[in-house]
Enzyme design. Structure first.
Site, PDB file in Angstrom:
ATOM      1  N   PRO A  61       0.842  -1.115  -0.019  1.00 47.37           N
ATOM      2  CA  PRO A  61      -0.123   0.012   0.098  1.00 47.37           C
ATOM      3  C   PRO A  61       0.786   1.334   0.065  1.00 47.37           C
ATOM      4  CG  PRO A  61       0.422  -0.832   2.000  1.00 47.37           C
ATOM      5  CD  PRO A  61       0.846  -1.833   1.247  1.00 47.37           C
TER       6      PRO A  61
ATOM      7  N   ASP B 221       2.449   1.520 -11.568  1.00 46.86           N
ATOM      8  CA  ASP B 221       1.301   2.256 -11.457  1.00 46.86           C
ATOM      9  C   ASP B 221       1.836   3.687 -10.587  1.00 46.86           C
ATOM     10  OD1 ASP B 221      -0.471   1.100 -12.706  1.00 46.86           O
ATOM     11  OD2 ASP B 221      -1.249  -0.162 -10.859  1.00 46.86           O
TER      12      ASP B 221
ATOM     13  N   LYS C 167      -2.437   5.467 -13.205  1.00 43.63           N
ATOM     14  CA  LYS C 167      -3.623   5.988 -13.390  1.00 43.63           C
ATOM     15  C   LYS C 167      -4.144   6.811 -12.216  1.00 43.63           C
ATOM     16  CE  LYS C 167      -5.117   1.850 -15.378  1.00 43.63           C
ATOM     17  NZ  LYS C 167      -5.942   0.544 -15.155  1.00 43.63           N
TER      18      LYS C 167
ATOM     19  N   GLY D 211      -0.090  -1.260  -6.993  1.00 46.61           N
ATOM     20  CA  GLY D 211      -0.228  -0.963  -5.723  1.00 46.61           C
ATOM     21  C   GLY D 211      -1.239  -1.895  -5.018  1.00 46.61           C
ATOM     22  N   GLY D 212      -0.861  -2.287  -3.894  1.00 46.84           N
ATOM     23  CA  GLY D 212      -1.400  -3.159  -2.922  1.00 46.84           C
ATOM     24  C   GLY D 212      -1.606  -4.519  -3.382  1.00 46.84           C
ATOM     25  N   ASP D 213      -2.829  -4.858  -3.568  1.00 46.04           N
ATOM     26  CA  ASP D 213      -2.725  -6.360  -4.084  1.00 46.04           C
ATOM     27  C   ASP D 213      -3.286  -6.188  -5.732  1.00 46.04           C
ATOM     28  OD1 ASP D 213      -3.191  -9.524  -3.430  1.00 46.04           O
ATOM     29  OD2 ASP D 213      -4.840  -8.978  -4.797  1.00 46.04           O
TER      30      ASP D 213
ATOM     31  N   MET E 135     -11.386   4.368  -3.121  1.00 45.99           N
ATOM     32  CA  MET E 135     -11.950   5.332  -4.039  1.00 45.99           C
ATOM     33  C   MET E 135     -13.251   5.920  -3.926  1.00 45.99           C
ATOM     34  SD  MET E 135     -10.875   2.948  -7.316  1.00 45.99           S
ATOM     35  CE  MET E 135     -11.470   1.249  -6.547  1.00 45.99           C
TER      36      MET E 135
ATOM     37  N   GLY F 221      -2.165   6.078   3.517  1.00 47.16           N
ATOM     38  CA  GLY F 221      -1.724   5.365   4.434  1.00 47.16           C
ATOM     39  C   GLY F 221      -0.547   4.356   4.320  1.00 47.16           C
TER      40      GLY F 221
HETATM   41  C1  SAM Z   1      -7.509   1.382  -7.755  1.00 48.79           C
HETATM   42  S1  SAM Z   1      -7.456   1.091  -6.191  1.00 48.79           S
HETATM   43  C2  SAM Z   1      -6.259  -0.251  -5.874  1.00 48.79           C
HETATM   44  C3  SAM Z   1      -6.249  -0.816  -4.582  1.00 48.79           C
HETATM   45  C4  SAM Z   1      -5.137  -1.772  -4.334  1.00 48.79           C
HETATM   46  N1  SAM Z   1      -5.068  -2.746  -5.342  1.00 48.79           N
HETATM   47  C5  SAM Z   1      -4.957  -2.455  -3.063  1.00 48.79           C
HETATM   48  O1  SAM Z   1      -5.155  -3.844  -2.813  1.00 48.79           O
HETATM   49  O2  SAM Z   1      -4.759  -1.627  -2.196  1.00 48.79           O
HETATM   50  C6  SAM Z   1      -6.928   2.616  -5.528  1.00 48.79           C
HETATM   51  C7  SAM Z   1      -7.395   2.924  -4.128  1.00 48.79           C
HETATM   52  O3  SAM Z   1      -6.891   2.292  -3.103  1.00 48.79           O
HETATM   53  C8  SAM Z   1      -6.813   2.921  -1.911  1.00 48.79           C
HETATM   54  N2  SAM Z   1      -5.368   3.155  -1.581  1.00 48.79           N
HETATM   55  C9  SAM Z   1      -4.225   2.601  -2.158  1.00 48.79           C
HETATM   56  N3  SAM Z   1      -3.356   3.093  -1.450  1.00 48.79           N
HETATM   57  C10 SAM Z   1      -3.596   3.486  -0.280  1.00 48.79           C
HETATM   58  C11 SAM Z   1      -2.900   4.244   0.568  1.00 48.79           C
HETATM   59  N4  SAM Z   1      -1.574   4.234   0.781  1.00 48.79           N
HETATM   60  N5  SAM Z   1      -3.774   5.215   1.389  1.00 48.79           N
HETATM   61  C12 SAM Z   1      -4.728   5.395   1.305  1.00 48.79           C
HETATM   62  N6  SAM Z   1      -5.692   4.704   0.423  1.00 48.79           N
HETATM   63  C13 SAM Z   1      -4.879   3.752  -0.612  1.00 48.79           C
HETATM   64  C14 SAM Z   1      -7.542   4.243  -2.192  1.00 48.79           C
HETATM   65  O4  SAM Z   1      -8.931   4.273  -1.975  1.00 48.79           O
HETATM   66  C15 SAM Z   1      -7.332   4.262  -3.806  1.00 48.79           C
HETATM   67  O5  SAM Z   1      -8.052   5.360  -4.196  1.00 48.79           O
END
Ligand code: SAM
Length: 277
Positions: free
Chosen positions: A21, A44, A66, A97-99, A181, A210
């Site tokens: 994240p 990304d 994006k 980002g993230g998963d 989002m 975060g």
């Molecule tokens: C397109 S989604 C991707 C999520 C990602 N695949 C995940 O598992 O965390 C993007 C959204 O994830 C959230 N997000 C991702 N990283 C974040 C962070 N470090 N702090 C806060 N929100 C985050 C926000 O809501 C952001 O708009």
């Protein structure tokens, strides 16, 4: 450390890798190993730049980030890019980002690779859906407080054919709601939940950036959160947590100081570097 037994070190053309994240220390060991030997890294906006430094100096780096509402590259072109590089025999890491499979469109990329007959693997990542609340001192489940949680998108786009979220049914069916989002639609989301019977004093946390040095948290009640000035000014990326677990933050906020109700707290920079982990 020896290679993961489920992944012998055979060459895989494309790896869809979750970068975590934000805090680069939350990248997985498997993901880092693949990143370090990749010929091409396609990444990304939410990927920490320090992770890119882990790639080989001669690796091709392609930004396909994006930002909300401003897509740098259409998804079908990202898919084609992966297929093209892999077709040239390059080891590609698609760093997300993230998963990759949590609102990351990783499933679409995997489908494109499968259709093109390109071997691929998926390296799950630490999703912001649980990690961002955790860094804000909020466990998404907690004995006696929350025995269920749902991760929901607040960004619904009918034009893209996304299934719409049934907020009315979710309102009382799930203890903790984690919304990604959702900054722009927060007023509508809060209204829908209240109309469907969620308690007006349900605590809500908005956590921006975060797990990073810039982490910032705003806390308020469900019936007021969308109008709080500190909440209104929060731009993405934000994770919204709705549920009684948010109150635990008063005791469990370990990453920087705790924010008061309705106040934003700029939290102290404690995100460790990759080298420190
Ligand atoms: C397109 S989604 C991707 C999520 C990602 N695949 C995940 O598992 O965390 C993007 C959204 O994830 C959230 N997000 C991702 N990283 C974040 C962070 N470090 N702090 C806060 N929100 C985050 C926000 O809501 C952001 O708009």
């Amino acid at each position: 450390m020896s290679p993961h037994p489920a992944h012998p070190d055979e060459p895989v053309n494309v790896a869809l890798v979750g970068a975590g994240p934000g805090d680069p220390g939350l990248m997985t060991v498997r993901g880092l190993a693949l990143l370090r030997r990749a010929d091409v890294v396609v990444y990304d906006r939410l990927v920490d730049p320090r992770l890119l430094d882990e790639a080989r100096p001669d690796a091709i780096r392609v930004f396909v980030g994006k930002a909300s509402g401003a897509h740098t590259l259409p998804q079908r072109e990202i898919n084609a890019l992966l297929v093209r590089h892999a077709g040239r025999g390059r080891r590609v890491v698609r760093l997300k980002g993230g998963d990759p499979f949590v609102f990351g469109r990783g499933g679409e990329e995997a489908e494109a690779l499968a259709a093109a007959g390109i071997p691929f693997e998926v390296v799950p990542g630490v999703s912001s859906a649980v990690a961002v609340p955790a860094y804000a001192g909020i466990p998404v489940t907690h004995r006696g407080t929350a025995s269920s949680f749902a991760v929901v998108t607040g960004h619904e786009d009918e034009a893209k054919g996304e299934a719409s979220v049934d907020w009315a049914r979710l309102a009382t069916a799930v203890d903790t709601l984690v919304v990604l989002m959702g900054t722009r639609s927060l007023p509508q989301i809060a209204r829908a939940l209240l109309d469907a019977g969620r308690r007006p004093d349900t605590p809500v946390a908005l956590v921006r950036w975060g797990t990073t040095d810039a982490q910032e948290t705003v806390v308020g009640r469900l019936d007021e959160i969308a109008t709080l000035p500190a909440a209104v000014r929060l731009a993405p990326p934000v994770v919204i947590v709705i549920g009684d677990v948010v109150a635990l933050r008063e005791r469990l906020a370990w990453f920087g100081g705790a924010a008061g109700v309705g106040e934003a707290a700029a939290e102290s920079p404690r995100a460790p570097s990759l080298a420190a982990r």
